[in-house]
Design an enzyme around this catalytic site. Structure first.
Site, PDB file in Angstrom:
ATOM      1  CE  LYS A 116      40.640  44.446  34.632  1.00 49.61           C
ATOM      2  NZ  LYS A 116      41.610  44.484  35.701  1.00 49.61           N
ATOM      3  CE  LYS A 198      35.415  41.179  38.743  1.00 48.68           C
ATOM      4  NZ  LYS A 198      36.443  41.306  39.703  1.00 48.68           N
ATOM      5  CE  LYS A 201      41.398  45.809  43.674  1.00 47.93           C
ATOM      6  NZ  LYS A 201      42.098  45.270  42.500  1.00 47.93           N
TER       7      LYS A 201
HETATM    8  P1  ATP Z   1      39.724  45.531  39.051  1.00 49.78           P
HETATM    9  O1  ATP Z   1      38.351  46.109  39.049  1.00 49.78           O
HETATM   10  O2  ATP Z   1      40.819  46.567  39.253  1.00 49.78           O
HETATM   11  O3  ATP Z   1      40.014  44.586  37.934  1.00 49.78           O
HETATM   12  P2  ATP Z   1      38.919  43.641  41.042  1.00 49.78           P
HETATM   13  O4  ATP Z   1      37.986  44.308  41.989  1.00 49.78           O
HETATM   14  O5  ATP Z   1      38.332  42.710  40.044  1.00 49.78           O
HETATM   15  O6  ATP Z   1      39.848  44.701  40.356  1.00 49.78           O
HETATM   16  P3  ATP Z   1      41.279  42.085  41.620  1.00 49.78           P
HETATM   17  O7  ATP Z   1      42.513  42.760  42.119  1.00 49.78           O
HETATM   18  O8  ATP Z   1      41.238  41.725  40.173  1.00 49.78           O
HETATM   19  O9  ATP Z   1      39.989  42.928  41.954  1.00 49.78           O
HETATM   20  O10 ATP Z   1      40.973  40.786  42.478  1.00 49.78           O
HETATM   21  C1  ATP Z   1      41.465  40.516  43.746  1.00 49.78           C
HETATM   22  C2  ATP Z   1      40.794  39.275  44.289  1.00 49.78           C
HETATM   23  O11 ATP Z   1      39.445  39.569  44.621  1.00 49.78           O
HETATM   24  C3  ATP Z   1      40.732  38.102  43.311  1.00 49.78           C
HETATM   25  O12 ATP Z   1      40.915  36.903  44.029  1.00 49.78           O
HETATM   26  C4  ATP Z   1      39.344  38.175  42.764  1.00 49.78           C
HETATM   27  O13 ATP Z   1      38.889  36.921  42.311  1.00 49.78           O
HETATM   28  C5  ATP Z   1      38.578  38.633  43.989  1.00 49.78           C
HETATM   29  N1  ATP Z   1      37.363  39.350  43.618  1.00 49.78           N
HETATM   30  C6  ATP Z   1      37.296  40.472  42.879  1.00 49.78           C
HETATM   31  N2  ATP Z   1      36.022  40.878  42.742  1.00 49.78           N
HETATM   32  C7  ATP Z   1      35.271  39.983  43.424  1.00 49.78           C
HETATM   33  C8  ATP Z   1      33.869  39.849  43.656  1.00 49.78           C
HETATM   34  N3  ATP Z   1      33.005  40.730  43.162  1.00 49.78           N
HETATM   35  N4  ATP Z   1      33.428  38.815  44.404  1.00 49.78           N
HETATM   36  C9  ATP Z   1      34.303  37.922  44.923  1.00 49.78           C
HETATM   37  N5  ATP Z   1      35.639  37.987  44.723  1.00 49.78           N
HETATM   38  C10 ATP Z   1      36.124  38.997  43.992  1.00 49.78           C
END
Ligand code: ATP
Ligand code: LTN
Length: 334
Positions: A116, A198, A201
């Protein structure tokens, strides 16, 4: 603690963007499956979300949308505690205490921080570095046993354990040792445009992620465009990350094993397979989307659930923080 023999599971998602199917498969869906077995406490992590710049109006809107989504996915607001992190002040208070037993070097080594910081080079704020300590406070306040998250969050749960152990060592037994709870399947869903990264969002490319809010046509189009190899054989393999990822998504949504999926698509090409993945995802999401819309039209109900959740969370968090303040020698009046 509330009167229960069940173990406590605690988790949260940040209201920092539109949720993807990665978030769904890696986290919320698993919470729903585990809520009978455990006492579930689920937060909307808005304090974590502001470690990257957010629009205030959007943050407020997304907070309610996420609450509606938790419910639409099947979390039971009677059995679980659903609340917004900033409504329970003990999160910030415990973070301060834990900051004093956490080292800067440890935080600098966190993978998510490094990612980040690189992505938001113009806004490497103290909160971004402190993110794992706030997450440790979340987890430790509720004497959590299990933390169901996607694989990317494992390191943060491990640092929460280190911090808990350090505190217990220094001040006497206070915190329970939490464990990450990571599913064997679907813990790391990859980007549709770059299967080495990965799905996230906050990806700028909307075609990289399938959002829970996407309509059927959009979902099918995104899968059609997903990056794959060209050998046209539907089989999971290390040198076929795109197809392997699509298979993981298919299994999660169609509710089958990898072997069953590979058998079902034997002799079929990528075109047929991608369409089937899109349909399986769209069909599962449609009722969730409809229920989320219905709930969002009833703000009074949602506000009621969240205020009841905040009160229940507050009662537990206050007890833990009182104990912490006592242990560290904070003056508490007479
Ligand atoms: P950002 O992009 O804003 O950092 P993010 O998509 O990584 O967000 P988080 O809010 O950080 O989402 O994560 C919410 C939950 O979803 C956490 O338990 C995280 O481990 C899970 N998660 C996020 N991305 C994935 C993925 N690609 N596959 C499986 N689990 C995920
Ligand atoms: N950092 C988490 C969200 C989160 C969380 C938590 C998860 C905040 N606090 C406590 C589990 C337990 C993420 O998923 N990015």
């Amino acid at each position: 603690m509330e009167q229960t023999q069940k173990k406590v599971m605690y988790s949260a998602v940040q209201p920092s963007g539109n949720l993807t199917i990665g978030n769904y498969i890696g986290s919320v869906r698993n919470w729903v499956g585990l809520q009978q077995e455990f006492t579930g406490i689920f937060a909307i992590a808005n304090m974590h979300a502001i470690t990257v710049r957010q629009s205030p109006a959007e943050l407020r809107r997304r907070t309610l949308e996420l609450a509606a989504l938790y419910l639409a996915c099947g979390l039971d607001p009677e059995g679980c505690i659903l609340y917004v992190q900033s409504q329970v002040p003990q999160h910030a208070e415990l973070t301060w205490v834990l900051n004093t037993i956490t080292y800067v070097g440890e935080m600098e080594r966190m993978t998510q921080y490094k990612d980040k910081a690189a992505k938001h080079a113009d806004n490497i704020n103290m909160g971004l570095m402190d993110y794992p300590v706030l997450m440790a406070a979340d987890i430790l306040l509720y004497l959590t046993d299990y933390v169901p998250v996607g694989a990317d969050q494992k390191q943060h749960v491990e640092i929460a354990r280190d911090i808990a152990a350090r505190f217990n060592n220094r001040y006497g037994e206070t915190f329970r040792m939490p464990e990450p709870y990571i599913m064997a399947q679907g813990a790391r869903i990859m980007s549709l445009q770059d299967p080495s990264r990965k799905m996230s969002k906050s990806d700028e490319n909307p075609n990289a992620s399938v959002y829970l809010a996407d309509d059927k046509d959009t979902i099918i189009r995104k899968f059609k465009r997903a990056v794959t190899d060209s050998d046209n054989c539907v089989r999971a393999a290390e040198d076929k990350p795109g197809i392997t990822n699509l298979l993981a998504i298919y299994c999660a949504f169609a509710g089958c094993s990898l072997a069953e999926a590979e058998r079902a698509f034997e002799g079929k090409g990528y075109g047929d397979f991608k369409l089937a993945v899109g349909e399986a995802v769209a069909d599962k999401l449609a009722p969730v989307q409809a229920e989320q819309r219905r709930l969002l039209a009833d703000k009074a109900y949602l506000n009621g659930i969240l205020s009841q959740g905040a009160e229940r969370a507050y009662r537990i968090a206050r007890k833990t923080l009182d104990k912490v303040y006592r242990k560290i020698g904070f003056y508490r009046g007479e």
